[in-house]
Motif scaffolding. Structure first.
Motif, PDB file in Angstrom:
ATOM      1  N   SER A  28       0.848  -1.187   0.000  1.00 16.18           N
ATOM      2  CA  SER A  28       0.000   0.000   0.000  1.00 16.18           C
ATOM      3  C   SER A  28       0.887   1.240   0.000  1.00 16.18           C
ATOM      4  CB  SER A  28      -0.909   0.018   1.233  1.00 16.18           C
ATOM      5  OG  SER A  28      -0.200   0.471   2.365  1.00 16.18           O
ATOM      6  N   VAL A  29       0.287   2.402  -0.211  1.00 14.66           N
ATOM      7  CA  VAL A  29       1.060   3.649  -0.184  1.00 14.66           C
ATOM      8  C   VAL A  29       1.621   3.913   1.211  1.00 14.66           C
ATOM      9  CG1 VAL A  29      -0.135   4.707  -2.126  1.00 14.66           C
ATOM     10  CG2 VAL A  29      -1.008   5.041   0.185  1.00 14.66           C
ATOM     11  N   TRP A  30       1.060   3.273   2.218  1.00 18.74           N
ATOM     12  CA  TRP A  30       1.557   3.435   3.591  1.00 18.74           C
ATOM     13  C   TRP A  30       2.748   2.539   3.884  1.00 18.74           C
ATOM     14  CZ3 TRP A  30      -0.217   7.642   5.598  1.00 18.74           C
ATOM     15  CH2 TRP A  30      -1.474   8.101   5.225  1.00 18.74           C
ATOM     16  N   ASP A  31       3.090   1.646   2.940  1.00 17.92           N
ATOM     17  CA  ASP A  31       4.198   0.697   3.134  1.00 17.92           C
ATOM     18  C   ASP A  31       5.485   1.124   2.431  1.00 17.92           C
ATOM     19  OD1 ASP A  31       2.534  -1.075   4.529  1.00 17.92           O
ATOM     20  OD2 ASP A  31       1.958  -2.131   2.693  1.00 17.92           O
ATOM     21  N   VAL A  32       5.444   2.175   1.607  1.00 18.26           N
ATOM     22  CA  VAL A  32       6.594   2.536   0.772  1.00 18.26           C
ATOM     23  C   VAL A  32       6.926   4.012   0.965  1.00 18.26           C
ATOM     24  CG1 VAL A  32       7.490   2.645  -1.586  1.00 18.26           C
ATOM     25  CG2 VAL A  32       5.946   0.786  -0.933  1.00 18.26           C
ATOM     26  N   SER A  33       8.219   4.300   1.147  1.00 19.64           N
ATOM     27  CA  SER A  33       8.666   5.681   1.333  1.00 19.64           C
ATOM     28  C   SER A  33       9.906   5.923   0.475  1.00 19.64           C
ATOM     29  CB  SER A  33       8.997   5.913   2.812  1.00 19.64           C
ATOM     30  OG  SER A  33       9.472   7.226   3.015  1.00 19.64           O
ATOM     31  N   CYS A  65       8.180  -1.013   4.252  1.00 24.57           N
ATOM     32  CA  CYS A  65       7.842  -1.708   5.487  1.00 24.57           C
ATOM     33  C   CYS A  65       7.299  -3.076   5.091  1.00 24.57           C
ATOM     34  CB  CYS A  65       6.810  -0.916   6.269  1.00 24.57           C
ATOM     35  SG  CYS A  65       6.356  -1.687   7.828  1.00 24.57           S
ATOM     36  N   VAL A  66       7.931  -4.134   5.564  1.00 29.22           N
ATOM     37  CA  VAL A  66       7.576  -5.480   5.120  1.00 29.22           C
ATOM     38  C   VAL A  66       6.946  -6.313   6.237  1.00 29.22           C
ATOM     39  CG1 VAL A  66       9.208  -5.529   3.218  1.00 29.22           C
ATOM     40  CG2 VAL A  66       9.959  -6.275   5.475  1.00 29.22           C
ATOM     41  N   GLY A  67       6.281  -5.653   7.161  1.00 32.46           N
ATOM     42  CA  GLY A  67       5.566  -6.350   8.215  1.00 32.46           C
ATOM     43  C   GLY A  67       4.339  -7.064   7.669  1.00 32.46           C
ATOM     44  N   ASN A  68       4.030  -6.851   6.393  1.00 31.40           N
ATOM     45  CA  ASN A  68       2.871  -7.458   5.746  1.00 31.40           C
ATOM     46  C   ASN A  68       3.171  -8.846   5.184  1.00 31.40           C
ATOM     47  OD1 ASN A  68       4.570  -6.726   3.700  1.00 31.40           O
ATOM     48  ND2 ASN A  68       3.210  -5.221   2.785  1.00 31.40           N
ATOM     49  N   GLY A  69       4.364  -9.378   5.433  1.00 28.76           N
ATOM     50  CA  GLY A  69       4.721 -10.702   4.940  1.00 28.76           C
ATOM     51  C   GLY A  69       5.241 -10.705   3.517  1.00 28.76           C
ATOM     52  N   CYS A  92      11.220   2.369  13.213  1.00 24.99           N
ATOM     53  CA  CYS A  92       9.905   2.869  13.568  1.00 24.99           C
ATOM     54  C   CYS A  92       9.230   3.363  12.288  1.00 24.99           C
ATOM     55  CB  CYS A  92      10.059   3.999  14.581  1.00 24.99           C
ATOM     56  SG  CYS A  92       8.482   4.594  15.193  1.00 24.99           S
ATOM     57  N   TRP A  93       8.142   2.732  11.916  1.00 23.96           N
ATOM     58  CA  TRP A  93       7.414   3.075  10.684  1.00 23.96           C
ATOM     59  C   TRP A  93       6.066   3.656  11.077  1.00 23.96           C
ATOM     60  CZ3 TRP A  93       9.506   2.498   5.828  1.00 23.96           C
ATOM     61  CH2 TRP A  93       8.659   2.765   4.749  1.00 23.96           C
ATOM     62  N   GLU A  94       5.854   4.928  10.786  1.00 24.84           N
ATOM     63  CA  GLU A  94       4.608   5.588  11.154  1.00 24.84           C
ATOM     64  C   GLU A  94       4.087   6.413   9.987  1.00 24.84           C
ATOM     65  OE1 GLU A  94       5.352   7.960  14.603  1.00 24.84           O
ATOM     66  OE2 GLU A  94       5.878   6.237  15.842  1.00 24.84           O
ATOM     67  N   CYS A  95       2.808   6.265   9.697  1.00 22.37           N
ATOM     68  CA  CYS A  95       2.135   7.060   8.662  1.00 22.37           C
ATOM     69  C   CYS A  95       2.877   7.035   7.327  1.00 22.37           C
ATOM     70  CB  CYS A  95       1.942   8.495   9.127  1.00 22.37           C
ATOM     71  SG  CYS A  95       0.939   8.636  10.615  1.00 22.37           S
ATOM     72  N   GLY A  96       3.391   5.873   6.954  1.00 27.49           N
ATOM     73  CA  GLY A  96       4.045   5.727   5.663  1.00 27.49           C
ATOM     74  C   GLY A  96       5.477   6.232   5.614  1.00 27.49           C
ATOM     75  N   GLN A  97       6.082   6.472   6.758  1.00 26.18           N
ATOM     76  CA  GLN A  97       7.456   6.984   6.798  1.00 26.18           C
ATOM     77  C   GLN A  97       8.300   6.201   7.801  1.00 26.18           C
ATOM     78  OE1 GLN A  97       8.690   9.659   4.921  1.00 26.18           O
ATOM     79  NE2 GLN A  97       6.725   9.526   3.872  1.00 26.18           N
ATOM     80  N   TRP A  98       9.578   6.073   7.486  1.00 25.44           N
ATOM     81  CA  TRP A  98      10.545   5.479   8.397  1.00 25.44           C
ATOM     82  C   TRP A  98      11.018   6.621   9.288  1.00 25.44           C
ATOM     83  CZ3 TRP A  98      15.393   2.463   6.258  1.00 25.44           C
ATOM     84  CH2 TRP A  98      16.096   1.879   7.311  1.00 25.44           C
ATOM     85  N   THR A  99      10.401   6.784  10.448  1.00 21.07           N
ATOM     86  CA  THR A  99      10.602   7.989  11.247  1.00 21.07           C
ATOM     87  C   THR A  99      11.930   8.057  11.986  1.00 21.07           C
ATOM     88  OG1 THR A  99       9.376   6.999  13.100  1.00 21.07           O
ATOM     89  CG2 THR A  99       8.130   8.369  11.547  1.00 21.07           C
ATOM     90  N   ASP A 100      12.543   6.926  12.291  1.00 18.95           N
ATOM     91  CA  ASP A 100      13.827   6.977  12.996  1.00 18.95           C
ATOM     92  C   ASP A 100      14.996   6.645  12.076  1.00 18.95           C
ATOM     93  OD1 ASP A 100      13.263   4.271  12.735  1.00 18.95           O
ATOM     94  OD2 ASP A 100      13.809   3.761  14.798  1.00 18.95           O
ATOM     95  N   PHE A 101      14.825   6.875  10.774  1.00 21.78           N
ATOM     96  CA  PHE A 101      15.876   6.587   9.793  1.00 21.78           C
ATOM     97  C   PHE A 101      17.103   7.444  10.065  1.00 21.78           C
ATOM     98  CE2 PHE A 101      17.916   7.859   5.748  1.00 21.78           C
ATOM     99  CZ  PHE A 101      18.461   6.634   5.421  1.00 21.78           C
TER     100      PHE A 101
END
Length: 153
Positions: A28-33, A65-69, A92-101
């Motif tokens: 989804s668009v929330w899984d890719v940044s 974010c690959v928590g979706n398998g 930490c992945w929040e709102c479609g972003q890797w926030t602690d990158f």
């Protein structure tokens, strides 16, 4: 913490094309940044006016974010698209972003051969020992592939 697969590309356009491929494969668009990152060398060596544009262009990161398998799917798509510095990380992945990158911290490099959807050979393992003739081969194969995908990820 979320599992993340990331790779670097030469341009934003290249990363956007890969993102479209990931969307077509179940993300989804929330899984890719997509983000621009400065190369680690630039901080130490300073920047020169002539090389800045080239260095920035070569440092566009796509993170998924690959928590979706779909970890194997992400690795395969990024590898096929020619991503450099392909890595796995936890973040930490929040709102479609890797926030602690942190561009100065690198994840675990993805090994050659890693990321294939299922172990080979598939065909021999997916055929029933004894057939009654009443099986729906599509549903049995789909169940087998899904089970192997879960085991592999």
């Amino acid at each position: 913490m979320s599992p993340i697969v990331a790779g670097r590309f030469d341009s934003v356009a290249s990363a956007e094309e890969v993102a479209r491929t990931l969307f077509a494969r179940g993300f989804s668009v929330w899984d890719v940044s997509i983000m621009s990152v400065r190369p680690p060398d630039e901080d130490q060596a300073g920047s020169n006016a002539e090389g800045d544009a080239d260095e920035r262009a070569a440092n566009v990161m796509l993170a998924a974010c690959v928590g979706n398998g779909l970890s194997s799917v992400a690795v395969d798509v990024l590898r096929d698209a020619g991503a450099s510095h392909l890595e796995r990380a936890q973040g930490c992945w929040e709102c479609g972003q890797w926030t602690d990158f942190d561009p100065n911290v690198h994840g675990e490099p993805v090994r050659d051969g890693e990321g294939e959807y299922w172990p080979r050979p598939l065909a021999r393992e997916s055929v029933a020992e004894q057939s009654t003739g009443n099986e729906d081969p599509g549903s049995e194969l789909e169940h087998f592939v899904n089970q192997k995908r879960v085991e592999h990820d």
